[in-house]
Motif scaffolding. Sequence first.
Motif, PDB file in Angstrom:
ATOM      1  N   LYS A  99       0.835  -1.209   0.000  1.00 20.39           N
ATOM      2  CA  LYS A  99       0.000   0.000   0.000  1.00 20.39           C
ATOM      3  C   LYS A  99       0.865   1.253   0.000  1.00 20.39           C
ATOM      4  O   LYS A  99       0.521   2.266  -0.611  1.00 20.39           O
ATOM      5  CB  LYS A  99      -0.915  -0.013   1.229  1.00 20.39           C
ATOM      6  N   ASN A 126      -0.323   3.376  -4.261  1.00 27.10           N
ATOM      7  CA  ASN A 126      -1.516   3.886  -3.603  1.00 27.10           C
ATOM      8  C   ASN A 126      -2.258   4.830  -4.539  1.00 27.10           C
ATOM      9  O   ASN A 126      -1.852   5.054  -5.681  1.00 27.10           O
ATOM     10  CB  ASN A 126      -1.148   4.582  -2.278  1.00 27.10           C
ATOM     11  N   GLU A 127      -3.356   5.394  -4.032  1.00 27.17           N
ATOM     12  CA  GLU A 127      -4.195   6.248  -4.859  1.00 27.17           C
ATOM     13  C   GLU A 127      -3.448   7.470  -5.387  1.00 27.17           C
ATOM     14  O   GLU A 127      -3.734   7.969  -6.478  1.00 27.17           O
ATOM     15  CB  GLU A 127      -5.437   6.711  -4.078  1.00 27.17           C
ATOM     16  N   GLN A 128      -2.468   7.954  -4.615  1.00 24.30           N
ATOM     17  CA  GLN A 128      -1.751   9.169  -5.021  1.00 24.30           C
ATOM     18  C   GLN A 128      -0.811   8.938  -6.206  1.00 24.30           C
ATOM     19  O   GLN A 128      -0.637   9.795  -7.051  1.00 24.30           O
ATOM     20  CB  GLN A 128      -0.938   9.728  -3.831  1.00 24.30           C
ATOM     21  N   PHE A 153      -0.973   6.071  -8.272  1.00 25.62           N
ATOM     22  CA  PHE A 153      -1.451   4.998  -9.148  1.00 25.62           C
ATOM     23  C   PHE A 153      -1.331   5.372 -10.626  1.00 25.62           C
ATOM     24  O   PHE A 153      -1.042   4.527 -11.471  1.00 25.62           O
ATOM     25  CB  PHE A 153      -2.905   4.653  -8.823  1.00 25.62           C
ATOM     26  N   MET A 174      -8.413   0.545  -7.063  1.00 26.63           N
ATOM     27  CA  MET A 174      -7.680   1.788  -7.335  1.00 26.63           C
ATOM     28  C   MET A 174      -7.843   2.227  -8.785  1.00 26.63           C
ATOM     29  O   MET A 174      -7.955   3.426  -9.076  1.00 26.63           O
ATOM     30  CB  MET A 174      -6.194   1.608  -7.002  1.00 26.63           C
ATOM     31  N   ALA A 203     -11.269   3.720  -9.151  1.00 26.26           N
ATOM     32  CA  ALA A 203     -11.289   5.048  -8.532  1.00 26.26           C
ATOM     33  C   ALA A 203     -10.527   6.061  -9.381  1.00 26.26           C
ATOM     34  O   ALA A 203     -10.918   7.229  -9.490  1.00 26.26           O
ATOM     35  CB  ALA A 203     -10.698   4.982  -7.129  1.00 26.26           C
ATOM     36  N   TYR A 204      -9.427   5.613  -9.995  1.00 27.56           N
ATOM     37  CA  TYR A 204      -8.615   6.508 -10.833  1.00 27.56           C
ATOM     38  C   TYR A 204      -9.445   7.082 -11.965  1.00 27.56           C
ATOM     39  O   TYR A 204      -9.435   8.296 -12.217  1.00 27.56           O
ATOM     40  CB  TYR A 204      -7.417   5.732 -11.385  1.00 27.56           C
ATOM     41  N   ASN A 207     -12.361   9.351 -10.601  1.00 32.12           N
ATOM     42  CA  ASN A 207     -11.857  10.670 -10.200  1.00 32.12           C
ATOM     43  C   ASN A 207     -11.454  11.502 -11.413  1.00 32.12           C
ATOM     44  O   ASN A 207     -11.672  12.714 -11.454  1.00 32.12           O
ATOM     45  CB  ASN A 207     -10.650  10.510  -9.266  1.00 32.12           C
TER      46      ASN A 207
END
Length: 813
Positions: free
Chosen positions: A575, A579-581, A583, A726, A729-730, A733
């Motif tokens: 993680k 991570n989301e930041q 990805f 992820m 979500a990418y 967003n």
Amino acid sequence: MIYRIEYEGKGRDKRKFAHPVKNREALMALRNAPENLENLAKARQGDHEAKMKLLQLAYNIGHADGQIAGCNSIGSYFFHDVDCYDSEHSERIKSLVLEKKDEIGLMMLERSASGGWHLVCKRQPGTTILENQVRVATILQLEMDTSTKDLQRVVFSTSGSECDLPYLDDALFDELMSPEECVAEYKRLKVRVMRKQEQVPAGAKKANKHYRPWEEKTHPQPHSRAELADPLPFPVSEGSGQTPKFKGIPYSEIISEWWQRNGGEPQEGERNVKLYQLAVNLRAICDNNRELLLEIMPRLGLDEQELRSIVESACKEPPKGLSKMLDSILREKGIVKSEKLATATSEQNINQMLWDWGAQIEALMPEYPLLRDICKGLKRNQYPAAMFVAGGLLMTLMTRCTYRFYHRPEELRRLNNSTLIIGDPASGKSFATRLFKLLASPIVAADKVGKEAINAYREQMRTKGANKEKPKKPKVVVRVHPARTSNAQFIQDMVNSVENVDGEDMQLHMLTFDTELDNTVSVQKGGSWIDKFSMELKAFHNEEDGQAYSNNDSILQDFIVTWNFIYTGTPIALKKKVNEQNFGSGLATRLTCIPLPATNFEMMSRESSVDYDSDNRLKEWAEKLDKMKGELTVQKIVDELYDWTARRMADAAENDSKADEMLLKRCAYHGLNFSAPFIVMRHWDKMHQDGQYWCGEFETDDVDWKLAELIVNIQYACQRHYFGAMAEAYFDNKLRDANVNVQRKQKTYESFARLPEEFTSEDVMRCFGLTSDGAVRSKTRRLISDHLIEKVSDGRGTTTGLSTFRKTGVQML
């Protein structure tokens, strides 16, 4: 359709190209060309080289015009070969074929250079080339060669005389299907072959030049459309007296709605494909339970064994969770997807998949014996992690090998891997250390000389006085580096690790192995001097990087990143890594992340003695592969991976999932890279020594594809398991952020869009809402000056007297 085949390039770069022959005149000109007739005469006298120079034609391909490697377009016709024993036998066969030409759908009959006959017939839609060859051979009661069923089959053609070409239907020059239909048909048939659904006797699948299909019992033929109606398509649970349900909704209702949204119930020719798609989607709400799926799946005329085969194939696919279509159906029926349930189901699915993958690896061990030594002492659900660690180390040993991929095949690719084994603390990750010590031993031993030279140099530097002449730093090869290595040292060693192979300098792979991904991530956050995130991204495709620092220790240079790394660590460390930041950087799809399951309170198998033979076998193969070189002949595997990716891409399109598309695109590289060392070992008898290296060409087969397919399925499933949420979500967003910046279309654009393709000044006044002729003339001049419209006529001779304009096809920006 008929295609003329030509070859371009030389040696290994030689490729086949197809060019359509569009009419009878063009075909006759090719067949009766003086060079072809001369070669034919020599070929019939036994000259093999002359035969190889004969005109080459292909009949199985649908739509193609160019290189046919990787062709995925099947046509409406197929080629069939018939051998003859003498001239009398040849004449009898000719009469028989012409007598039954309507029954077999004959389009062309050609005498071969060796005296046999070439037939081209209509292919029945929805059936493979082999199925049609078996049908024709059975009707004619003539032996067939089971090895002539491939799509790209090329035929050596003879003359255009009536003796050599007694029958030709001009319809053969036209393809009945569109290009899109030919590709769709190819994909359908590919799936049928892979799922072993061809309706042919078992003997047709074996190599046999004199096969007689009418003497062997054939599998049941597909049911007629009338027989597809199943009086009880949604069976009731035995003994329960109740219809199976999901959260109170009968599965039969869900399936009925699924058929409605997916083009209706299957018709003849699409039954198995649609049932397979249904099974793949339903398993997400059946806990991947094969028996439950068998109970709820509609039969549609299939017997129990046929349906079980479809269900088994569906359950072996990588877990995908709820598709968007199924999720929509459940929401409409009042069942809202639970994220917590979805997460638990995903975890349960991946754990079950690990056992299934382990069983498949075990089944491959007779063909790939080293897998036994690699997985020694582990539980079956730990086999996947062991195979990937070993594969990463073995491909690093094969650093001097290359291959060509379907994307930009002109480039020679290297065997690259970025492997993470993810498991909880004390879940048994130490097996990787054993494999590293045994398989990386040739690289470690070679590094010893370089490390000693560097340490001696540094000792001299420390003992020399200020005014003494400093020794020159030696240029040595050191390839294995710990995670705690400065970038300057790493880059310098990578650039130094060059070996001349066949007259060309080749930069060898660096190797990093660490059992603590948590520690690696923490250390590399210590500053840019050690953070290798940029190089981790570029290593997967061996991209170019560079450095230009002012200090004396950092040489000004550009370099290619050749680096394989293998880490073991916890889910928490992963993680931190992805991570989301970060990805969107693309690191996730470059990583091979394999789960190591929890031990569930089970002890490892106790070993009472040391198996030195197993360790020695690993070392022996490491020594051999460390001396491998050359381009790997794995084009068939590359072609299969292209088809596999195309099927998964079709699934992603069906689900409208950009996340799946993103996670899928690099999977094929992983499938080839990790399978390559095992495939080479299996074909080692084809290798020979060239100086200090081993090299050679070999032919891959279905067993090799079985391994590559397993690896690529594992990679895709693990990508979805770790990064699916992820990825979704990418894109969610990204879409939301993009909507914030949407520019509202101004009146000018909307007015221009309303203009007809051809219009007058009255249309300009109406669409732009202008009130005077002067304003219309001004607007028209501006549109002409911007090349958005052009004048067609000045209105003379028309009843209105108005000039006519039309749009140029250029859009207003």
